[in-house]
Design an enzyme around this catalytic site. Structure first.
Site, mmCIF file in Angstrom:
data_model
loop_
_atom_site.group_PDB
_atom_site.id
_atom_site.type_symbol
_atom_site.label_atom_id
_atom_site.label_comp_id
_atom_site.label_asym_id
_atom_site.label_seq_id
_atom_site.Cartn_x
_atom_site.Cartn_y
_atom_site.Cartn_z
ATOM 1 N N ASP A 159 0.993 -1.432 -0.268
ATOM 2 C CA ASP A 159 0.319 0.185 0.068
ATOM 3 C C ASP A 159 0.724 1.089 -0.114
ATOM 4 O O ASP A 159 0.252 2.543 0.319
ATOM 5 C CB ASP A 159 -1.460 -0.146 1.084
ATOM 6 C CG ASP A 159 -1.819 -1.425 1.495
ATOM 7 O OD1 ASP A 159 -2.796 -1.570 0.635
ATOM 8 O OD2 ASP A 159 -1.384 -2.183 2.674
ATOM 9 N N GLN A 170 2.055 -6.162 -3.097
ATOM 10 C CA GLN A 170 2.233 -7.197 -2.547
ATOM 11 C C GLN A 170 3.621 -5.980 -2.010
ATOM 12 O O GLN A 170 3.910 -5.435 -2.962
ATOM 13 C CB GLN A 170 2.315 -8.350 -1.256
ATOM 14 C CG GLN A 170 0.659 -8.972 -1.518
ATOM 15 C CD GLN A 170 0.698 -9.342 -2.810
ATOM 16 O OE1 GLN A 170 1.268 -10.156 -3.488
ATOM 17 N NE2 GLN A 170 -0.708 -9.146 -2.992
ATOM 18 N N GLY A 173 -4.614 -4.668 -4.171
ATOM 19 C CA GLY A 173 -5.763 -4.179 -4.775
ATOM 20 C C GLY A 173 -5.097 -2.586 -5.399
ATOM 21 O O GLY A 173 -4.576 -2.294 -4.586
ATOM 22 N N HIS A 174 -5.425 -2.695 -6.565
ATOM 23 C CA HIS A 174 -4.552 -0.294 -6.625
ATOM 24 C C HIS A 174 -5.711 0.501 -7.250
ATOM 25 O O HIS A 174 -6.383 -0.181 -8.295
ATOM 26 C CB HIS A 174 -3.642 0.249 -7.100
ATOM 27 C CG HIS A 174 -2.946 -0.749 -8.343
ATOM 28 N ND1 HIS A 174 -2.068 -1.637 -8.422
ATOM 29 C CD2 HIS A 174 -3.435 -0.522 -9.582
ATOM 30 C CE1 HIS A 174 -2.080 -2.119 -9.384
ATOM 31 N NE2 HIS A 174 -3.024 -1.136 -10.593
ATOM 32 N N LYS A 193 2.139 2.322 -4.850
ATOM 33 C CA LYS A 193 2.465 1.527 -6.178
ATOM 34 C C LYS A 193 1.898 1.350 -7.557
ATOM 35 O O LYS A 193 2.409 2.168 -8.518
ATOM 36 C CB LYS A 193 2.820 0.273 -5.892
ATOM 37 C CG LYS A 193 3.834 -0.575 -5.416
ATOM 38 C CD LYS A 193 4.270 -1.787 -5.112
ATOM 39 C CE LYS A 193 2.685 -2.664 -5.286
ATOM 40 N NZ LYS A 193 2.384 -2.765 -2.966
HETATM 41 P P1 IMP Z 1 -2.565 -13.337 2.246
HETATM 42 O O1 IMP Z 1 -1.486 -12.024 0.785
HETATM 43 O O2 IMP Z 1 -3.780 -12.284 1.918
HETATM 44 O O3 IMP Z 1 -2.134 -14.622 2.893
HETATM 45 O O4 IMP Z 1 -2.565 -12.275 3.885
HETATM 46 C C1 IMP Z 1 -1.274 -12.195 4.024
HETATM 47 C C2 IMP Z 1 -0.418 -10.962 4.708
HETATM 48 O O5 IMP Z 1 -0.255 -10.250 3.641
HETATM 49 C C3 IMP Z 1 -1.700 -10.303 5.484
HETATM 50 O O6 IMP Z 1 -1.184 -9.243 6.624
HETATM 51 C C4 IMP Z 1 -2.294 -9.103 4.828
HETATM 52 O O7 IMP Z 1 -3.105 -8.088 5.116
HETATM 53 C C5 IMP Z 1 -0.946 -8.663 3.845
HETATM 54 N N1 IMP Z 1 -1.891 -8.992 2.200
HETATM 55 C C6 IMP Z 1 -2.006 -9.464 1.131
HETATM 56 N N2 IMP Z 1 -1.692 -8.464 0.326
HETATM 57 C C7 IMP Z 1 -1.507 -7.322 0.126
HETATM 58 C C8 IMP Z 1 -1.439 -6.110 0.124
HETATM 59 O O8 IMP Z 1 -1.887 -5.756 -1.485
HETATM 60 N N3 IMP Z 1 -1.234 -4.896 0.255
HETATM 61 C C9 IMP Z 1 -0.674 -5.101 2.016
HETATM 62 N N4 IMP Z 1 -0.913 -5.897 2.640
HETATM 63 C C10 IMP Z 1 -1.131 -7.657 2.025
#
Ligand code: IMP
Length: 424
Positions: A13, A223, A40-41, A16
């Site tokens: 977040d 991420q 997500g963006h 990007k």
């Molecule tokens: P998962 O990717 O859904 O398995 O989540 C694992 C961790 O990564 C959690 O702390 C989520 O909040 C974080 N996370 C996954 N995708 C994003 C993203 O695009 N932005 C910020 N945090 C993310």
């Protein structure tokens, strides 16, 4: 600069999307290499707001080829929803291709993501519950279903039934959950396979051909570095490699092809989900940053935790990703906060100091930040378009971050719009 990577340097977040959007406007090919619809963006184009999760941001440019690489996990239901929305809004998806090797997020992955988080109770990871972890688990367990299976009805039915029986057993007998109706799942997902068939093509080959033709390629990261399965704050991480090297394995291209790696950071730090966060603010300043910066998740709407800029983290990202430049976003959010603080190192309870980001979460949890205070600023900087137009205090803040992170700051974001980005 034909092949560029944009990577998140903190916990995600970092904005990007905006940097990717600027660079996508100059690229002929945009590639996603890892993660799934946990990303997500938001992209604003011609006054229209698009919330993208899996579709690469180049989609808004009619001549740009958009590629989804083998390292991505694809939820076909959600993805088709995104395609439909694009088409309904007049955005063509004809230039979009998905690698047949990408793994498919099945409904039991979503169920298992929810159940395992519930089972962990207070020790939950705080996942996005999009089934990302369970899909990567099956990939490495070597029982995953890939896009090449999904588009072949006979193969898909056989594999989905075999794995579905096992998943139902785990859901019902281990977690006491509700089994999936496998006939219904197979029928539903076979139809998704039909719909996705025209989009399937070898993304490794397409990317290499684009490279040989001298096209400008943008690899858009999802991420961020501290969510990397190896170099992040394990276990509070995602299940893929959101670092620059992940682009090569997730697309199927060699590292020599990459020319330029940009890391995106906010002028402060945020994170969603759980885990230690040394510079976290629990006071009014933290709330002010959250409200002023609109720090609520794009995918889940969750309020983000907020804190001061942590140079230990960004220095870790500079090394792990081999960054050529940093883009520092949301500098405008820091206006009016008084004296600013930047974390330059950590101190442990026994008095020892750390310069590098620790590997153990327990060690990180006991680290207190060592702050350097930097003069703040009150001016509205959202109209500044060159570095020289920024107030001296802002310039000094950026120059100090550059020194502390050991990386040139190539871009500075002063507002949400695409043109509110100062390029140096
Ligand atoms: P998962 O990717 O859904 O398995 O989540 C694992 C961790 O990564 C959690 O702390 C989520 O909040 C974080 N996370 C996954 N995708 C994003 C993203 O695009 N932005 C910020 N945090 C993310």
């Amino acid at each position: 600069m034909p092949a560029n990577i944009v990577i998140g340097t903190q916990w995600g977040d970092e904005g990007k999307g905006k940097v990717i959007d600027i660079m996508a406007s100059r690229a002929q090919v945009v590639v996603r290499s890892q993660g799934g619809n946990n990303a997500g963006h938001t992209v604003v184009s011609n006054g229209q707001v698009y919330k993208l999760h899996l579709v690469p941001s180049g989609i808004l440019y009619p001549d740009t080829q958009c590629l989804i690489g083998a390292g991505v996990v694809l939820d076909p239901k959600d993805f088709i929803g995104e395609l439909d929305e694009m088409e309904q809004r007049g955005v063509s998806t004809a230039n979009l291709k998905i690698d047949p090797r990408a793994h498919v997020v099945m409904p039991w992955h979503l169920t298992l993501d929810g159940l395992s988080e519930q089972f962990r109770g207070n020790s939950d990871i705080g996942t996005t519950k999009r089934g990302i972890g369970p899909t990567y688990m099956d990939k490495y367990e070597r029982c995953g279903i890939r896009v090449c299976d999904l588009v072949n009805p006979a193969v898909f039915a056989e594999k989905a039934r075999a794995t579905g029986i096992l998943k139902n057993k785990i859901i019902t007998e281990v977690y006491g959950g509700q089994a999936h109706d496998l006939d219904a799942v197979i029928a539903e997902y076979t139809a998704y396979g039909e719909r996705l068939r025209p989009y399937v093509a070898d993304v490794s080959v397409l990317t290499y051909e684009a490279y040989k033709a001298g096209k400008t390629i943008l690899f858009e990261g999802a991420q961020a570095t501290l969510l990397d399965i190896d170099f992040g704050t394990y276990p509070y991480v995602t299940s893929s490699h959101p670092v620059s090297a992940g682009v090569c394995v997730g697309t199927g291209v060699g590292p020599r092809m990459i020319d330029n790696i940009i890391g995106v950071a906010k002028a402060y730090t945020t994170r969603v989900g759980k885990g230690p966060f040394p510079t976290e603010l629990f006071d009014e300043i933290g709330d002010q940053i959250r409200e002023k910066g609109g720090e609520y998740g794009t995918t889940t709407g969750r309020p983000r935790r907020t804190g001061w800029f942590d140079a230990v983290i960004v220095r870790h990202s500079v090394r792990v990703n081999g960054l050529d430049g940093l883009a520092i976003n949301k500098l405008d959010t820091l206006s009016g906060l008084g004296t600013l603080k930047v974390c330059v190192g950590y101190v442990k309870p026994d008095g020892t100091t750390l310069h590098d980001f620790p590997s153990s979460l327990e060690e990180l949890a006991e680290c207190a930040p060592i702050y350097e205070e930097i003069q703040g600023f009150d001016e509205d900087i959202t109209g500044c378009r060159t570095f020289e137009e920024l107030p001296k205090a802002c310039q000094d803040y950026i120059l100090r971050l550059e020194e502390l992170c050991e990386c040139k700051v190539a871009m500075v974001g002063v507002g949400p719009d695409r043109d509110q980005m100062i390029e140096r």
